[in-house]
Design a protein around this motif. Structure first.
Motif, PDB file in Angstrom:
ATOM      1  N   UNK A 169      32.399  33.407  55.359  1.00 40.84           N
ATOM      2  CA  UNK A 169      31.844  33.097  53.997  1.00 40.84           C
ATOM      3  C   UNK A 169      32.397  34.473  52.858  1.00 40.84           C
ATOM      4  N   UNK A 170      31.954  34.397  52.215  1.00 38.40           N
ATOM      5  CA  UNK A 170      32.228  35.074  50.456  1.00 38.40           C
ATOM      6  C   UNK A 170      31.276  36.124  50.413  1.00 38.40           C
ATOM      7  N   UNK A 171      31.899  37.666  49.880  1.00 36.11           N
ATOM      8  CA  UNK A 171      30.585  38.411  49.219  1.00 36.11           C
ATOM      9  C   UNK A 171      30.966  39.794  47.917  1.00 36.11           C
ATOM     10  N   UNK A 172      30.461  40.151  47.812  1.00 35.02           N
ATOM     11  CA  UNK A 172      30.897  41.259  47.115  1.00 35.02           C
ATOM     12  C   UNK A 172      31.119  42.097  47.326  1.00 35.02           C
ATOM     13  N   UNK A 173      31.886  42.560  46.743  1.00 33.45           N
ATOM     14  CA  UNK A 173      32.395  44.640  46.714  1.00 33.45           C
ATOM     15  C   UNK A 173      32.977  45.688  45.766  1.00 33.45           C
ATOM     16  N   UNK A 174      33.355  46.433  46.226  1.00 36.03           N
ATOM     17  CA  UNK A 174      33.871  47.477  45.253  1.00 36.03           C
ATOM     18  C   UNK A 174      34.507  48.805  45.365  1.00 36.03           C
ATOM     19  N   UNK A 175      34.709  49.662  45.029  1.00 36.21           N
ATOM     20  CA  UNK A 175      35.097  50.986  44.798  1.00 36.21           C
ATOM     21  C   UNK A 175      37.096  50.891  44.637  1.00 36.21           C
ATOM     22  N   UNK A 176      37.819  52.091  44.675  1.00 39.10           N
ATOM     23  CA  UNK A 176      39.485  51.942  44.227  1.00 39.10           C
ATOM     24  C   UNK A 176      39.727  50.971  44.251  1.00 39.10           C
ATOM     25  N   UNK A 177      41.065  51.201  43.747  1.00 38.83           N
ATOM     26  CA  UNK A 177      42.441  49.967  44.096  1.00 38.83           C
ATOM     27  C   UNK A 177      43.660  50.203  44.319  1.00 38.83           C
ATOM     28  N   UNK A 178      44.134  49.514  44.961  1.00 36.73           N
ATOM     29  CA  UNK A 178      45.655  49.788  45.624  1.00 36.73           C
ATOM     30  C   UNK A 178      46.463  47.970  44.731  1.00 36.73           C
ATOM     31  N   UNK A 179      47.199  48.225  43.779  1.00 36.42           N
ATOM     32  CA  UNK A 179      47.094  47.542  42.748  1.00 36.42           C
ATOM     33  C   UNK A 179      48.653  46.669  43.445  1.00 36.42           C
ATOM     34  N   UNK A 180      49.212  45.695  43.390  1.00 36.95           N
ATOM     35  CA  UNK A 180      50.691  44.839  43.869  1.00 36.95           C
ATOM     36  C   UNK A 180      51.463  46.035  43.165  1.00 36.95           C
TER      37      UNK A 180
ATOM     38  N   UNK B 285      29.084  36.657  43.135  1.00 34.46           N
ATOM     39  CA  UNK B 285      27.865  36.744  44.317  1.00 34.46           C
ATOM     40  C   UNK B 285      28.124  35.704  45.047  1.00 34.46           C
ATOM     41  N   UNK B 286      27.793  35.448  46.608  1.00 35.83           N
ATOM     42  CA  UNK B 286      27.607  34.561  47.416  1.00 35.83           C
ATOM     43  C   UNK B 286      26.342  34.124  47.440  1.00 35.83           C
ATOM     44  N   UNK B 287      26.111  32.380  47.467  1.00 37.73           N
ATOM     45  CA  UNK B 287      24.733  32.194  47.370  1.00 37.73           C
ATOM     46  C   UNK B 287      24.791  31.139  48.516  1.00 37.73           C
ATOM     47  N   UNK B 288      24.148  32.044  49.294  1.00 30.39           N
ATOM     48  CA  UNK B 288      23.141  31.235  50.772  1.00 30.39           C
ATOM     49  C   UNK B 288      22.694  30.121  50.443  1.00 30.39           C
ATOM     50  N   UNK B 289      22.521  30.399  49.846  1.00 31.73           N
ATOM     51  CA  UNK B 289      21.399  28.512  49.642  1.00 31.73           C
ATOM     52  C   UNK B 289      21.787  27.568  48.330  1.00 31.73           C
TER      53      UNK B 289
ATOM     54  N   UNK C 216      30.618  30.884  46.217  1.00 33.30           N
ATOM     55  CA  UNK C 216      31.020  32.316  45.021  1.00 33.30           C
ATOM     56  C   UNK C 216      30.678  31.667  43.775  1.00 33.30           C
ATOM     57  N   UNK C 217      29.801  33.075  42.696  1.00 28.62           N
ATOM     58  CA  UNK C 217      29.975  32.909  41.599  1.00 28.62           C
ATOM     59  C   UNK C 217      30.074  33.762  41.201  1.00 28.62           C
TER      60      UNK C 217
ATOM     61  N   UNK D  54      26.106  24.454  44.712  1.00 29.64           N
ATOM     62  CA  UNK D  54      27.167  24.788  45.645  1.00 29.64           C
ATOM     63  C   UNK D  54      27.340  23.570  46.996  1.00 29.64           C
ATOM     64  N   UNK D  55      28.478  24.176  47.826  1.00 27.54           N
ATOM     65  CA  UNK D  55      28.679  23.187  49.290  1.00 27.54           C
ATOM     66  C   UNK D  55      29.682  24.637  49.547  1.00 27.54           C
TER      67      UNK D  55
END
Length: 540
Positions: A8-19, A409-413, A460-461, A454-455
């Motif tokens: 499924x999809x979810x939200x996240x954070x923290x440092x970054x490593x760019x391409x 955000x990932x919607x469960x509903x 993800x929104x 959602x379907x």
């Protein structure tokens, strides 16, 4: 057994490593939050020398940079918890909660000096000891500590003749007998307890020790002085409990609250001088060879006992991995909500998106991680790569990044309506159609864009305010917030990803077998063709 998980999809954070960015190019940062520098290996149990006598000189503590950033550890504090064997005087978790809530009782605190920048690259260790010497001349099974990074420079008779002028000295920030400074009994050495208890913590470099209260052993009004440090100052901790013939390891001996260490560890053999150390297990190994260690904030899970006392050595066998897959469609993007911390091949990138409402904001911010850059936190991500199916490795270890701050955000509903203070926000659903990737605003309902349906696969929104929409409008081809129907994708794209290694070597353990074409067993994957568990794996 292989298990396939629904992604499924979810939200996240923290440092970054760019391409295109490598770990060596990353800026040097201070470890100010959990998940960067960890206590990784501790030899507290002592051993016998070649004359069969107790030998304490070779004890050490090892710290490990478990992140993908280069860290400056100057000023970091190492604390040893109160270790009284009498339960009536011990500052256990229960006793602390009753009398010094949300704090830990430390008998000693040492500081890494601040005279210069002390860089620790990703995957590198820092060795701290009392005597930075080669102890193998006296105890053949002892570690060689001559290459240690810091030593206590103690004047204690047991250690003072074994100091190394080439090794930096620790600063004694607090010790339990401060009134004996300059005397033979002054505890300016790391006071390991060979049988435990011996809980240890790391404190942030900006910790102000002058703000914390001090006291004595529980029930006493004199004697050894403890410092009571709030638990929010702790970056990492490991709870080592007693293991003697009289008392086996038990939770009632814990010194650290569950928020720091949900479990505890101990040496395997009762008693001291057994030559055993505790060490973090390996969570995975990146394709460029960097080991990432277990870090679930539970030492019962994270640590194991070892008799390999050599410094800077960790198991090549990966623990707690379940293999799954991830499929990227023709568009090159897919939203996923991954149920456990994970890693994947280097040529799949995982992105989370954020936006802030400040004066410098002109567009959304994209944080792009190669799949094997570090152990990523479970939750919603947008995966990017060439179309195809790729291996995905789910870990029982905690993600290296532990702080989440994302608008995704990932919607469960099946439907979502923003209410209250968020009712005026606009919902944008992630769209991954080929040639049209980004966030599309939902149709208005009664003049508002705060309701979405959602379907599966499109849950993800992102919800933003009109003020933010004004600030990012121009970057997304709109004149103003009312015209911002679509937020374009400005993160990494499939054509920007360098293709190459398509397997992550960490999933393969030495125990199961890695061989070259000549049938010779290897300790790790090598360039060229490898035979892994009967399967051909090519490393370029």
């Amino acid at each position: 057994m292989k298990k396939i998980y629904t992604l499924k999809l979810l939200a996240l954070v923290a440092g970054m490593l760019l391409a295109g960015t490598t770990a060596s190019e990353a800026k040097v940062t201070k470890p100010t939050s959990a998940g960067g520098i960890v206590i990784s290996k501790v030899f507290f149990n002592s051993m016998k020398n070649d004359a069969d006598k107790a030998f304490i000189l070779a004890n050490y503590i090892e710290l490990y940079n478990n992140s993908s950033d280069t860290l400056d550890i100057a000023g970091l504090y190492l604390g040893l918890a109160e270790s009284h064997s009498d339960a009536t005087q011990a500052w256990t978790v229960d006793a602390m909660q009753a009398e010094h809530k949300d704090s830990v009782a430390l008998k000693q605190i040492f500081q890494i000096p601040t005279d210069q920048v002390y860089k620790v690259a990703p995957g590198q260790s820092v060795v701290i000891c009392n005597a930075a010497a080669n102890h193998t001349t006296v105890a053949s099974k002892a570690p060689d500590l001559s290459a240690a990074d810091f030593e206590s420079k103690t004047q204690n008779n047991a250690y003072k003749d074994y100091h190394n002028d080439n090794v930096a000295g620790l600063v004694v920030a607090h010790t339990y007998n401060p009134d004996k400074a300059g005397q033979a009994a002054y505890a300016d050495y790391i006071n390991f307890v060979t049988t435990g208890p011996g809980a240890m913590v790391l404190l942030a470099h900006n910790t102000d020790l002058t703000k914390f209260s001090t006291g004595f052993q529980r029930g006493k009004d004199s004697g050894n002085v403890m410092m009571f440090v709030p638990k929010y100052k702790v970056l990492d901790g490991v709870d080592v409990v007693v293991n003697t013939k009289a008392k086996s390891p038990a939770a009632d001996q814990k010194r650290l609250p569950e928020s720091i260490d949900a479990g505890f560890t101990a040496q395997a053999t009762p008693g001291g001088n057994n030559g055993e150390a505790i060490v973090r297990k390996t969570a995975f190994v990146t394709s460029d060879g960097r080991t990432v260690l277990f870090d679930t904030d539970n030492s019962s899970v994270d640590f194991e006992v070892t008799t390999d006392l050599a410094i800077r050595t960790y198991s090549e066998q990966v623990s707690g991995i379940t293999e799954s897959t991830i499929t990227i469609p023709e568009s090159g993007f897919v939203a996923v909500n991954i149920e456990k911390p994970f890693y994947a091949p280097r040529n799949v990138y995982f992105t989370y998106v954020n936006v802030t409402n400040n004066a410098s904001t002109t567009d959304m911010t994209y944080y792009n991680f190669p799949g094997d850059s570090l152990l990523l936190i479970k939750g919603p991500w947008i995966a990017c790569g060439q179309p195809g199916t790729y291996p995905l490795y789910l870990s029982e270890s905690q993600g290296v990044m532990k702080t989440r701050s994302s608008g995704m955000t990932w919607s469960e509903e099946d439907s979502k309506t923003l209410t209250g203070s968020q009712a005026s926000r606009m919902i944008y659903k992630f769209q991954n159609e080929k040639g049209k990737v980004g966030f599309k605003r939902v149709p208005a309902v009664d003049g508002k864009y705060n309701t979405a349906t959602f379907s599966d696969g499109y849950r993800l929104y992102y919800a933003i305010t009109a003020d933010i929409a004004k600030k990012i409008a121009a970057a997304n081809g709109a004149t103003d917030d009312t015209d911002l129907d679509f937020i374009q994708w400005h993160g990494v794209t499939p054509d920007q990803i360098v293709t190459g290694i398509n397997e992550v070597k960490a999933v393969f353990s030495v125990q199961q077998g890695i061989y070259n074409l000549q049938g010779q067993k290897l300790t790790r994957l090598q360039k060229g063709v490898n035979i892994v568990n009967g399967r051909k794996v090519v490393i370029k």
